[in-house]
Scaffold this motif. Sequence first.
Motif, PDB file in Angstrom:
ATOM      1  N   LEU A  81       9.907  -7.786   9.441  1.00 53.51           N
ATOM      2  CA  LEU A  81       9.443  -7.677   8.057  1.00 53.51           C
ATOM      3  C   LEU A  81       8.061  -7.044   7.993  1.00 53.51           C
ATOM      4  N   ILE A  82       7.173  -7.425   8.881  1.00 54.47           N
ATOM      5  CA  ILE A  82       5.830  -6.845   8.906  1.00 54.47           C
ATOM      6  C   ILE A  82       5.912  -5.347   9.181  1.00 54.47           C
ATOM      7  N   ILE A  83       6.767  -4.960  10.100  1.00 51.67           N
ATOM      8  CA  ILE A  83       6.912  -3.532  10.424  1.00 51.67           C
ATOM      9  C   ILE A  83       7.520  -2.778   9.243  1.00 51.67           C
ATOM     10  N   ARG A  84       8.525  -3.359   8.590  1.00 49.52           N
ATOM     11  CA  ARG A  84       9.099  -2.708   7.399  1.00 49.52           C
ATOM     12  C   ARG A  84       8.068  -2.622   6.269  1.00 49.52           C
ATOM     13  N   ARG A  85       7.184  -3.618   6.176  1.00 52.31           N
ATOM     14  CA  ARG A  85       6.119  -3.580   5.157  1.00 52.31           C
ATOM     15  C   ARG A  85       5.142  -2.444   5.463  1.00 52.31           C
ATOM     16  N   LEU A  86       4.834  -2.230   6.744  1.00 57.14           N
ATOM     17  CA  LEU A  86       3.998  -1.093   7.132  1.00 57.14           C
ATOM     18  C   LEU A  86       4.695   0.224   6.793  1.00 57.14           C
ATOM     19  N   HIS A  87       5.988   0.283   7.014  1.00 60.52           N
ATOM     20  CA  HIS A  87       6.755   1.493   6.689  1.00 60.52           C
ATOM     21  C   HIS A  87       6.705   1.790   5.194  1.00 60.52           C
ATOM     22  N   ASP A  88       6.610   0.745   4.357  1.00 63.55           N
ATOM     23  CA  ASP A  88       6.603   0.964   2.912  1.00 63.55           C
ATOM     24  C   ASP A  88       5.382   1.764   2.481  1.00 63.55           C
ATOM     25  N   SER A  89       4.263   1.594   3.166  1.00 64.24           N
ATOM     26  CA  SER A  89       3.082   2.387   2.838  1.00 64.24           C
ATOM     27  C   SER A  89       2.978   3.620   3.741  1.00 64.24           C
ATOM     28  N   ASP A  90       4.101   3.993   4.357  1.00 64.26           N
ATOM     29  CA  ASP A  90       4.228   5.190   5.200  1.00 64.26           C
ATOM     30  C   ASP A  90       3.305   5.148   6.414  1.00 64.26           C
ATOM     31  N   ASN A  91       3.194   3.961   7.024  1.00 65.00           N
ATOM     32  CA  ASN A  91       2.432   3.784   8.255  1.00 65.00           C
ATOM     33  C   ASN A  91       3.378   3.471   9.397  1.00 65.00           C
ATOM     34  N   SER A  92       2.921   3.708  10.593  1.00 66.79           N
ATOM     35  CA  SER A  92       3.714   3.407  11.776  1.00 66.79           C
ATOM     36  C   SER A  92       3.756   1.896  12.014  1.00 66.79           C
ATOM     37  N   GLY A  93       4.849   1.438  12.581  1.00 68.94           N
ATOM     38  CA  GLY A  93       4.976   0.029  12.924  1.00 68.94           C
ATOM     39  C   GLY A  93       4.043  -0.387  14.044  1.00 68.94           C
ATOM     40  N   PHE A  94       3.508   0.567  14.770  1.00 69.83           N
ATOM     41  CA  PHE A  94       2.591   0.247  15.860  1.00 69.83           C
ATOM     42  C   PHE A  94       1.263  -0.321  15.361  1.00 69.83           C
ATOM     43  N   SER A 105      -7.353  -8.937  12.320  1.00 69.00           N
ATOM     44  CA  SER A 105      -6.161  -9.365  11.578  1.00 69.00           C
ATOM     45  C   SER A 105      -6.275  -9.030  10.102  1.00 69.00           C
ATOM     46  N   ALA A 106      -7.499  -8.871   9.614  1.00 66.00           N
ATOM     47  CA  ALA A 106      -7.713  -8.527   8.207  1.00 66.00           C
ATOM     48  C   ALA A 106      -7.114  -7.158   7.880  1.00 66.00           C
ATOM     49  N   VAL A 107      -7.022  -6.288   8.866  1.00 69.24           N
ATOM     50  CA  VAL A 107      -6.413  -4.975   8.648  1.00 69.24           C
ATOM     51  C   VAL A 107      -4.955  -5.145   8.225  1.00 69.24           C
ATOM     52  N   MET A 108      -4.245  -6.065   8.861  1.00 64.15           N
ATOM     53  CA  MET A 108      -2.852  -6.315   8.502  1.00 64.15           C
ATOM     54  C   MET A 108      -2.755  -6.915   7.100  1.00 64.15           C
ATOM     55  N   LEU A 109      -3.710  -7.744   6.739  1.00 63.65           N
ATOM     56  CA  LEU A 109      -3.736  -8.306   5.386  1.00 63.65           C
ATOM     57  C   LEU A 109      -3.898  -7.199   4.352  1.00 63.65           C
ATOM     58  N   VAL A 110      -4.784  -6.256   4.631  1.00 62.25           N
ATOM     59  CA  VAL A 110      -4.987  -5.136   3.708  1.00 62.25           C
ATOM     60  C   VAL A 110      -3.711  -4.316   3.597  1.00 62.25           C
ATOM     61  N   PHE A 111      -3.064  -4.017   4.718  1.00 66.62           N
ATOM     62  CA  PHE A 111      -1.821  -3.251   4.679  1.00 66.62           C
ATOM     63  C   PHE A 111      -0.739  -3.984   3.888  1.00 66.62           C
ATOM     64  N   SER A 112      -0.697  -5.308   4.002  1.00 65.40           N
ATOM     65  CA  SER A 112       0.336  -6.057   3.277  1.00 65.40           C
ATOM     66  C   SER A 112       0.043  -6.116   1.783  1.00 65.40           C
ATOM     67  N   LEU A 113      -1.203  -5.936   1.388  1.00 70.83           N
ATOM     68  CA  LEU A 113      -1.565  -5.957  -0.028  1.00 70.83           C
ATOM     69  C   LEU A 113      -1.447  -4.592  -0.698  1.00 70.83           C
ATOM     70  N   LEU A 114      -1.488  -3.524   0.085  1.00 66.62           N
ATOM     71  CA  LEU A 114      -1.410  -2.179  -0.483  1.00 66.62           C
ATOM     72  C   LEU A 114      -0.028  -1.919  -1.079  1.00 66.62           C
ATOM     73  N   PRO A 115       0.022  -1.193  -2.202  1.00 68.42           N
ATOM     74  CA  PRO A 115       1.336  -0.844  -2.750  1.00 68.42           C
ATOM     75  C   PRO A 115       2.020   0.187  -1.859  1.00 68.42           C
ATOM     76  N   GLY A 116       3.341   0.186  -1.893  1.00 69.81           N
ATOM     77  CA  GLY A 116       4.102   1.157  -1.114  1.00 69.81           C
ATOM     78  C   GLY A 116       4.083   2.516  -1.780  1.00 69.81           C
ATOM     79  N   THR A 117       4.498   3.508  -1.037  1.00 72.52           N
ATOM     80  CA  THR A 117       4.571   4.846  -1.609  1.00 72.52           C
ATOM     81  C   THR A 117       5.712   4.896  -2.613  1.00 72.52           C
ATOM     82  N   VAL A 118       5.482   5.627  -3.690  1.00 81.54           N
ATOM     83  CA  VAL A 118       6.503   5.777  -4.726  1.00 81.54           C
ATOM     84  C   VAL A 118       7.510   6.808  -4.256  1.00 81.54           C
ATOM     85  N   GLY A 119       8.773   6.470  -4.371  1.00 79.94           N
ATOM     86  CA  GLY A 119       9.828   7.377  -3.952  1.00 79.94           C
ATOM     87  C   GLY A 119      10.066   7.287  -2.455  1.00 79.94           C
TER      88      GLY A 119
END
Length: 146
Positions: A81-94, A105-119
């Motif tokens: 789920l975390i990796i798919r959430r990263l994919h939503d904002s067009d980032n690598s799962g790495f 760990s705060a970096v992951m919190l920021v990524f989880s709060l960012l909206p995903g790319t539209v489309g």
Amino acid sequence: MSLMFKPLRRYADFQGRACRTEFWLFQLFIMILAMAFVAVLVTVTIMNPTEKGEEPPVAFTVAVLAAVVTYLALFIPRLALIIRRLHDSDNSGFWVLVSLIPGLSAVMLVFSLLPGTVGPNGHGPDPRGRGAPTTRQATMTLDSVA
């Protein structure tokens, strides 16, 4: 409610995207499970106090074992789920490896709060079913940021 358990249905699916709602509802589910295990452990401990050097009651051992098994069973769907959430904002799962560095760990919190790319993006279609933004929408978004 179905979004809360969607990561369990997609147990080891590291492909695709996950919206913020799905991510945070699953985190809520994990938090509720953790609080339930803590409540059981506290209740067992209060009901059966042990003396120094005495073994803990069987109920305590069973509760701890159940908590460990549950944590291990939820590790893979949570990672997926975390990796798919990263994919939503067009980032690598790495990027999930950043959370292994203490203090980042705060970096992951920021990524989880960012909206995903539209489309659609490089990882699949939008999980919310939104199409690609029109030129006017993209211009408005850029103007509102500036």
